[in-house]
Design a protein around this motif. Structure first.
Motif, PDB file in Angstrom:
ATOM      1  N   PHE A 510      -6.100  65.751 -11.307  1.00  0.00           N
ATOM      2  CA  PHE A 510      -6.094  66.321 -12.737  1.00  0.00           C
ATOM      3  C   PHE A 510      -7.267  67.448 -12.460  1.00  0.00           C
ATOM      4  O   PHE A 510      -8.333  67.469 -12.128  1.00  0.00           O
ATOM      5  CB  PHE A 510      -6.471  65.150 -13.665  1.00  0.00           C
ATOM      6  CG  PHE A 510      -6.479  66.327 -14.974  1.00  0.00           C
ATOM      7  CD1 PHE A 510      -5.355  66.588 -15.920  1.00  0.00           C
ATOM      8  CD2 PHE A 510      -7.308  66.382 -15.282  1.00  0.00           C
ATOM      9  CE1 PHE A 510      -5.451  66.882 -16.888  1.00  0.00           C
ATOM     10  CE2 PHE A 510      -7.970  66.512 -16.768  1.00  0.00           C
ATOM     11  CZ  PHE A 510      -6.486  66.961 -17.318  1.00  0.00           C
ATOM     12  N   LEU A 511      -6.483  68.545 -12.606  1.00  0.00           N
ATOM     13  CA  LEU A 511      -7.550  70.030 -12.856  1.00  0.00           C
ATOM     14  C   LEU A 511      -7.293  69.970 -14.242  1.00  0.00           C
ATOM     15  O   LEU A 511      -6.567  70.521 -15.572  1.00  0.00           O
ATOM     16  CB  LEU A 511      -6.174  71.558 -12.368  1.00  0.00           C
ATOM     17  CG  LEU A 511      -6.568  71.008 -11.030  1.00  0.00           C
ATOM     18  CD1 LEU A 511      -5.197  72.599 -10.473  1.00  0.00           C
ATOM     19  CD2 LEU A 511      -7.715  71.865 -10.256  1.00  0.00           C
ATOM     20  N   ASP A 512      -8.198  70.454 -14.955  1.00  0.00           N
ATOM     21  CA  ASP A 512      -8.900  70.049 -16.287  1.00  0.00           C
ATOM     22  C   ASP A 512      -9.163  71.779 -16.422  1.00  0.00           C
ATOM     23  O   ASP A 512      -9.366  73.339 -16.107  1.00  0.00           O
ATOM     24  CB  ASP A 512     -10.009  70.044 -16.811  1.00  0.00           C
ATOM     25  CG  ASP A 512     -10.380  69.901 -18.383  1.00  0.00           C
ATOM     26  OD1 ASP A 512      -9.442  69.825 -18.452  1.00  0.00           O
ATOM     27  OD2 ASP A 512     -11.247  69.117 -18.034  1.00  0.00           O
ATOM     28  N   VAL A 513      -7.305  72.067 -17.707  1.00  0.00           N
ATOM     29  CA  VAL A 513      -7.542  73.608 -18.293  1.00  0.00           C
ATOM     30  C   VAL A 513      -8.799  74.358 -18.594  1.00  0.00           C
ATOM     31  O   VAL A 513      -9.037  75.424 -18.429  1.00  0.00           O
ATOM     32  CB  VAL A 513      -6.502  73.228 -18.919  1.00  0.00           C
ATOM     33  CG1 VAL A 513      -6.387  74.791 -19.491  1.00  0.00           C
ATOM     34  CG2 VAL A 513      -5.833  72.254 -18.617  1.00  0.00           C
ATOM     35  N   LYS A 514     -10.113  73.373 -18.790  1.00  0.00           N
ATOM     36  CA  LYS A 514     -11.155  73.848 -19.772  1.00  0.00           C
ATOM     37  C   LYS A 514     -12.192  74.399 -19.210  1.00  0.00           C
ATOM     38  O   LYS A 514     -12.770  75.573 -18.780  1.00  0.00           O
ATOM     39  CB  LYS A 514     -10.988  72.313 -20.862  1.00  0.00           C
ATOM     40  CG  LYS A 514     -11.230  72.588 -21.398  1.00  0.00           C
ATOM     41  CD  LYS A 514     -11.412  70.978 -22.643  1.00  0.00           C
ATOM     42  CE  LYS A 514     -10.211  70.819 -23.818  1.00  0.00           C
ATOM     43  NZ  LYS A 514      -9.412  69.644 -22.800  1.00  0.00           N
ATOM     44  N   ASP A 515     -11.776  73.834 -16.991  1.00  0.00           N
ATOM     45  CA  ASP A 515     -13.525  74.248 -16.565  1.00  0.00           C
ATOM     46  C   ASP A 515     -12.431  75.569 -16.055  1.00  0.00           C
ATOM     47  O   ASP A 515     -11.428  76.125 -15.784  1.00  0.00           O
ATOM     48  CB  ASP A 515     -12.521  73.390 -15.003  1.00  0.00           C
ATOM     49  CG  ASP A 515     -13.323  71.886 -15.531  1.00  0.00           C
ATOM     50  OD1 ASP A 515     -14.345  72.302 -16.567  1.00  0.00           O
ATOM     51  OD2 ASP A 515     -13.353  70.656 -14.481  1.00  0.00           O
ATOM     52  N   GLU A 516     -13.956  76.967 -15.249  1.00  0.00           N
ATOM     53  CA  GLU A 516     -13.259  77.932 -14.676  1.00  0.00           C
ATOM     54  C   GLU A 516     -13.663  78.071 -13.523  1.00  0.00           C
ATOM     55  O   GLU A 516     -14.626  77.732 -12.813  1.00  0.00           O
ATOM     56  CB  GLU A 516     -14.284  79.232 -15.293  1.00  0.00           C
ATOM     57  CG  GLU A 516     -14.196  79.297 -17.615  1.00  0.00           C
ATOM     58  CD  GLU A 516     -14.567  80.345 -17.779  1.00  0.00           C
ATOM     59  OE1 GLU A 516     -15.507  80.691 -16.970  1.00  0.00           O
ATOM     60  OE2 GLU A 516     -14.565  80.252 -19.142  1.00  0.00           O
ATOM     61  N   PHE A 517     -13.115  78.635 -12.492  1.00  0.00           N
ATOM     62  CA  PHE A 517     -12.932  78.930 -11.425  1.00  0.00           C
ATOM     63  C   PHE A 517     -13.708  80.444 -11.073  1.00  0.00           C
ATOM     64  O   PHE A 517     -12.740  81.370 -11.758  1.00  0.00           O
ATOM     65  CB  PHE A 517     -12.027  78.835 -10.591  1.00  0.00           C
ATOM     66  CG  PHE A 517     -12.072  78.184  -9.018  1.00  0.00           C
ATOM     67  CD1 PHE A 517     -12.495  76.856  -8.542  1.00  0.00           C
ATOM     68  CD2 PHE A 517     -12.241  78.939  -8.189  1.00  0.00           C
ATOM     69  CE1 PHE A 517     -13.188  77.641  -7.289  1.00  0.00           C
ATOM     70  CE2 PHE A 517     -12.504  79.626  -6.873  1.00  0.00           C
ATOM     71  CZ  PHE A 517     -12.131  78.632  -6.218  1.00  0.00           C
ATOM     72  N   THR A 518     -14.578  80.595 -10.458  1.00  0.00           N
ATOM     73  CA  THR A 518     -15.103  82.131 -10.951  1.00  0.00           C
ATOM     74  C   THR A 518     -15.568  82.555  -8.916  1.00  0.00           C
ATOM     75  O   THR A 518     -16.251  84.310  -8.980  1.00  0.00           O
ATOM     76  CB  THR A 518     -16.285  82.453 -11.591  1.00  0.00           C
ATOM     77  OG1 THR A 518     -17.441  81.257 -11.333  1.00  0.00           O
ATOM     78  CG2 THR A 518     -16.397  81.818 -12.620  1.00  0.00           C
ATOM     79  N   HIS A 519     -15.766  81.531  -8.643  1.00  0.00           N
ATOM     80  CA  HIS A 519     -16.393  81.637  -6.798  1.00  0.00           C
ATOM     81  C   HIS A 519     -14.985  82.463  -6.505  1.00  0.00           C
ATOM     82  O   HIS A 519     -14.044  82.716  -6.834  1.00  0.00           O
ATOM     83  CB  HIS A 519     -15.751  80.692  -6.002  1.00  0.00           C
ATOM     84  CG  HIS A 519     -17.015  79.448  -6.638  1.00  0.00           C
ATOM     85  ND1 HIS A 519     -18.426  79.631  -6.856  1.00  0.00           N
ATOM     86  CD2 HIS A 519     -16.701  78.402  -7.321  1.00  0.00           C
ATOM     87  CE1 HIS A 519     -18.565  78.464  -7.463  1.00  0.00           C
ATOM     88  NE2 HIS A 519     -17.726  77.979  -7.888  1.00  0.00           N
ATOM     89  N   ARG A 520     -15.049  83.571  -4.675  1.00  0.00           N
ATOM     90  CA  ARG A 520     -14.390  84.344  -4.364  1.00  0.00           C
ATOM     91  C   ARG A 520     -13.712  84.039  -3.205  1.00  0.00           C
ATOM     92  O   ARG A 520     -14.230  84.647  -2.297  1.00  0.00           O
ATOM     93  CB  ARG A 520     -15.664  85.947  -4.217  1.00  0.00           C
ATOM     94  CG  ARG A 520     -15.815  86.258  -5.260  1.00  0.00           C
ATOM     95  CD  ARG A 520     -16.325  88.064  -5.924  1.00  0.00           C
ATOM     96  NE  ARG A 520     -16.545  88.791  -6.261  1.00  0.00           N
ATOM     97  CZ  ARG A 520     -16.730  89.960  -6.611  1.00  0.00           C
ATOM     98  NH1 ARG A 520     -17.049  90.914  -5.225  1.00  0.00           N
ATOM     99  NH2 ARG A 520     -16.874  90.504  -7.946  1.00  0.00           N
ATOM    100  N   THR A 521     -13.341  82.229  -3.281  1.00  0.00           N
ATOM    101  CA  THR A 521     -13.191  82.305  -2.032  1.00  0.00           C
ATOM    102  C   THR A 521     -11.237  82.663  -2.143  1.00  0.00           C
ATOM    103  O   THR A 521     -10.360  82.847  -2.850  1.00  0.00           O
ATOM    104  CB  THR A 521     -12.737  80.960  -1.583  1.00  0.00           C
ATOM    105  OG1 THR A 521     -12.700  80.377  -2.923  1.00  0.00           O
ATOM    106  CG2 THR A 521     -14.061  80.701  -1.190  1.00  0.00           C
TER     107      THR A 521
END
Length: 687
Positions: A510-521
């Motif tokens: 489950f990918l939570d919509v509330k999480d933010e992904f900020t990495h530059r990969t």
């Protein structure tokens, strides 16, 4: 939508009526008609007086019926034993039905529905058997007096109705995306009948359950919730023309100084939420990893026995949790017979009935206070062990009960403080002697909202559900203050609500919509195969035999295979699902003549040129998805994660100028996110 609303409303009404009757069955039986609950029995009686409205000759406790005694030690012990026996019988029946017929009917169902709406498929989770068994066992477990509610499971029941009706229309049964929109609306109908809060239901679906919520789903949810609430209202299960048992109306305004205790209740709610989530998850993890998980029936029986033995002596834990919340929310009018309203009246008081001034607490209030304190400790402890057993169990009602008990106690404290010290500077402006200034029921309502918010981390939908429940529009500010405080306090200890925590515990991707992904990969960092790994399992468009494909399917357990022009060029053509390949080959072998193990399989429009004596080729163009989702190897992972979230994808292919390089699955994305958050990616277990 109309059908879903009608069925969900009808099932909720039936569940309410059955729970009402079976809860009372533990204490006694109606002689005129055994299918009447205590209240209905005394309504129909002509000999009921207003003072003794709970006592009528037609309703007999078990001790009166069996040994003709209503008072005394022997009668008490007999009633006590029968209460425990009925509770054990109900719980045993429930856990056996779940275990034998529908293992998916256990738990609250909301974590799984969130996962299904995010694009993951759990086969059979919303099936007809699950619907039937969950409805029946829900009645049994709520009646057995366990510390659980029927609100969460009602969302699951409504989603089962949604899935059932979707399968009747080809527009929805063939299209997963459209079916998920129907399930979002069904979830709204579920909350609508659970709390009698149609708008709260729509907002709950939007805030908590749904993943992708377009505007047309908003209107559909609204319609389904309306129909469901209307159906429940016409069944009228509680006989008070309300949709819920604990409907209240307060008429006194609140004052600015009261915001301080309201915020304190918010802090309590946040702390209880954190404590509950940590302890419950630790206990559920123990259940998964030790021998405890092998004996689900025994566990349910033991918890039920402990609950019944401890609950019976205390009147606040003996009654059903909904009735307890109803009593705690109630304002003390002139006609209340509850212990909580045992105040000392001023004999020369001449006042209209509904505006009774603050009075000193009598003996009953003090008794009620320590009974509530004991009930509060008991509820806090027992709910931790109850939620997550192999029976349907909701969390809304026990959380609200914990908050309402704490709130009512704070409310009575503030009320007595204001009465005895009305000359203090904080009370002087708004609390004159002889005025009705503090409503303890309002504190119970705010406490209930705070605790529910601390456990589930809802904010907007929570406030709307609470004021739809109580009809108190002017109390939106206290409710908002408590909900926001409890969320802040609980978030300080950990971002996950109880549903997200259970999703992680069960290993659902489950990918939570509330999480933010900020990495530059980039996509190339995440895709498989990595260096040193064997190449990707692919199918070629016209050079593999049926036997080659069957061997590939046997040796791997992938969900599908990319189709390329040839092993040399690796140019991508499409994607074929494993299930569809297996079915197509099986059907072809049975129905088409000349298909043997060394027949060539082709995915092109025209068959390939073959030698004269070769067997008949097999065309599988129709199982090929010609537009699989692809990204290039230099796509930032931030975009890839967004695509997975918005579209609910399960896999995505990585190409460079048309050549296939690799594949990214949802589980790869989750492992990568864990790695970026400095967790061990291998520690994430998937079911």
């Amino acid at each position: 939508m109309l059908l879903i609303g009608l069925l969900a409303g009808t099932l909720a009404g039936v569940i309410d009526l059955a729970v009402d009757w079976m809860t009372d069955l533990k204490e006694g039986i109606c002689l005129s008609a055994f299918w009447y609950s205590h209240e209905q029995c005394c309504w129909t009686s002509t000999e009921t007086t207003f003072e003794d409205r709970d006592k009528c000759p037609l309703w007999q406790k078990w001790s009166e019926l069996l040994v003709n005694q209503s008072e005394g030690a022997s009668a008490y012990i007999l009633n006590y034993l029968l209460y425990i026996l009925w509770a054990l019988l109900f719980a045993f029946l429930a856990v056996s039905l779940v275990r034998v017929f529908a293992p998916y009917a256990c738990g609250s169902g909301i974590p799984e529905i969130k996962t299904i709406l995010s694009g993951f498929i759990i086969r059979g989770y919303l099936g007809k058997w699950t619907l039937l068994i969950k409805t029946v066992t829900l009645v049994l477990v709520v009646s057995s007096g366990l510390s659980l509610g029927k609100e969460g499971p009602l969302v699951h029941v409504a989603c089962c109705c949604g899935n059932f009706f979707s399968s009747l229309f080809s527009k929805y049964s063939k299209n997963e995306g459209k079916r998920r929109e129907v399930l979002s609306a069904a979830a709204a109908a579920g909350v609508s009948v659970a709390f009698g809060a149609p708008i709260g239901g729509v907002l709950f679906s939007l805030e908590e359950v749904s993943y992708y919520f377009p505007l047309k789903t908003l209107w559909r949810s609204f319609f389904a919730a309306l129909v469901a609430a209307f159906t429940l209202r016409s069944i009228n299960p509680f006989g008070n023309s309300r949709l819920v048992l604990f409907y209240v109306e307060y008429h006194t305004p609140w004052y600015m100084a009261e915001l301080f205790p309201f915020i304190l209740l918010g802090v309590f709610g946040g702390l209880w939420g954190t404590l509950f989530i940590r302890c419950n998850i630790a206990w559920c993890r123990r259940r998964k990893t030790t021998k405890l998980g092998k004996y689900p029936v025994l566990e349910v029986i033991v918890v039920t026995a402990i609950t019944a033995i401890i609950a019976y002596p205390n009147p606040y834990t003996r009654q059903s949790t909904s009735e307890l919340i109803s009593e705690l929310f109630n304002d003390c009018g002139a006609l209340e017979s509850s212990q909580l309203c045992d105040y000392i009246n001023d004999p020369n008081m001449t006042r209209p009935v509904d505006d009774i001034p603050d009075r000193p607490a009598g003996r009953g209030v003090y008794t009620a206070m320590w009974q509530l304190a004991l009930a509060l400790i008991f509820k806090i402890v027992i709910t931790i062990f109850t939620f997550g057993m192999k029976i349907p169990s909701g969390l809304f009602i026990p959380s609200m009960a914990v908050g309402a008990m704490a709130g009512r106690m704070v409310g009575i404290g503030v009320e007595q403080l204001a009465y005895h010290h009305h000359d203090w500077i904080i009370f002087r402006n708004w609390c004159r002697p002889g005025a009705d200034c503090v409503t303890p029921g309002l504190y119970a309502m705010v406490g209930a909202a705070a605790c529910l918010g601390g456990v589930t981390r809802m904010t907007v939908s929570l406030v709307v559900i609470m004021f739809e429940l109580t009809g108190g529009l002017e109390y939106i500010v206290p409710l908002m203050a408590a909900a926001v405080t409890s969320k802040w306090v609980a978030d300080a200890f950990g971002k996950e609500g109880i549903y997200e925590a259970h999703i992680h515990l069960n290993g659902y991707p489950f990918l939570d919509v509330k999480d933010e992904f900020t990495h530059r990969t980039l996509a190339t960092d995440v895709m498989r195969p990595r260096r040193g790994e064997p190449p990707l399992s692919v199918l070629t468009q016209d050079s593999m035999t049926v036997e080659d494909v069957e061997t590939l399917i046997k040796e791997t357990d992938y969900n599908g295979f990319p189709v390329v022009v040839s092993r040399d060029s690796e140019r991508l053509i499409g994607f074929a699902q494993r299930r569809e390949l297996i079915l197509a080959i099986k059907n072809a072998r049975q129905r088409q003549e000349g298909i043997v193990s060394n027949s060539i399989m082709y995915f092109t429009e025209e068959p390939p040129e073959l030698p004269a004596n070769s067997p008949q080729p097999l065309k599988l163009r129709r199982v090929l998805n010609l537009s699989p989702f692809t990204v290039t190897d230099h796509t930032p992972m931030e975009t890839v994660v967004d695509i997975f979230r918005k579209l609910g994808l399960r896999q995505c292919l990585v190409t460079r100028s048309g050549r296939l390089l690799g594949i990214i699955t949802k589980k790869d994305v989750l492992r990568h996110m864990a790695q970026m958050a400095n967790q061990d990616p291998e520690s994430i277990m998937f079911n």
